[in-house]
Scaffold this active site. Structure first.
Site, PDB file in Angstrom:
ATOM      1  N   TYR B  14       0.611  -0.775   0.173  1.00 44.28           N
ATOM      2  CA  TYR B  14      -0.102  -0.427  -0.445  1.00 44.28           C
ATOM      3  C   TYR B  14       0.573   1.203  -0.224  1.00 44.28           C
ATOM      4  CZ  TYR B  14      -3.999   3.124   1.375  1.00 44.28           C
ATOM      5  OH  TYR B  14      -4.992   3.936   2.096  1.00 44.28           O
ATOM      6  N   ASP B  38     -12.489   7.532   4.682  1.00 39.56           N
ATOM      7  CA  ASP B  38     -11.502   7.711   4.499  1.00 39.56           C
ATOM      8  C   ASP B  38     -11.756   8.985   4.338  1.00 39.56           C
ATOM      9  OD1 ASP B  38      -8.432   9.147   4.065  1.00 39.56           O
ATOM     10  OD2 ASP B  38      -7.725   7.123   2.469  1.00 39.56           O
TER      11      ASP B  38
END
Lengths: 123, 123
Positions: B14, B38
């Site tokens: 990631y 998010d």
């Protein structure tokens, strides 16, 4: 919605309660019907009595918490990284991230602790 | 259950995907029906196409991630603290904690990012 300052104060009160070996001070941060999942994936401790009993036992290890980096807050959530030192084993260190979800009154309704065997050193 | 090593590898992948500005590499870490919140509390991006679009936009800020401290893992969960630097504003720093929940195949099924206005500096 709790403010950033309220959530940060709750996290500091949590850390300070460990410093003072004061499980009642931790339990007072939680709503009456709160859940504590420590570590995440284990059966939750639900409600004031279960939470007080859990922290009373936890503090018998002499665990002391040191915050690592800033407390993150978003909406009614906080997350914070810390390390744990244990009184009975001075080489031990456990790295943990906790998340808190707060209610409108600024009490914690859900706590989840992220750590596992690979986050324990010197045990 | 994914192993600690699988979950740690996913977190590094990631971070590396941001370093390489490669949104497809991030999207490939997620299960087809995954959700990305998010920051936590905002509407979730659900499913591969929405997740790819979200990370494509995110990476247009030139965001680069630096891990802060060890990756915590517990069961099928991981949590990690990091700071974000932005290409268009070299004084900026955002402190974030992300949590990943994994499925049996080691794909991320739920991502939640903890950060808010008080975790942004130099913007």
């Amino acid at each position: 919605m709790p403010t950033h300052e309220q959530m940060v104060a709750a996290v500091h009160a949590y850390v300070n309660a460990f410093a003072n070996s004061d499980p009642a001070a931790v339990a007072a941060l939680f709503a009456p019907d709160a859940s504590v999942e420590d570590p995440i994936g284990s059966p939750a401790h639900i409600g004031h009595d279960a939470i007080l009993a859990f922290y009373t036992a936890s503090m018998q290890t002499g665990a002391k918490l040191t915050l690592e980096g800033p407390i993150r807050t978003a909406g009614n959530h906080a997350a914070f990284a810390f390390s744990v030192a244990l009184a009975f084993k001075d080489t031990a260190r456990i790295d943990v991230i906790d998340t808190f979800r707060f209610n409108e009154d600024g009490k914690v309704v859900e706590m989840r602790a992220y750590f596992g065997p690979n986050n324990m050193q010197g045990m």
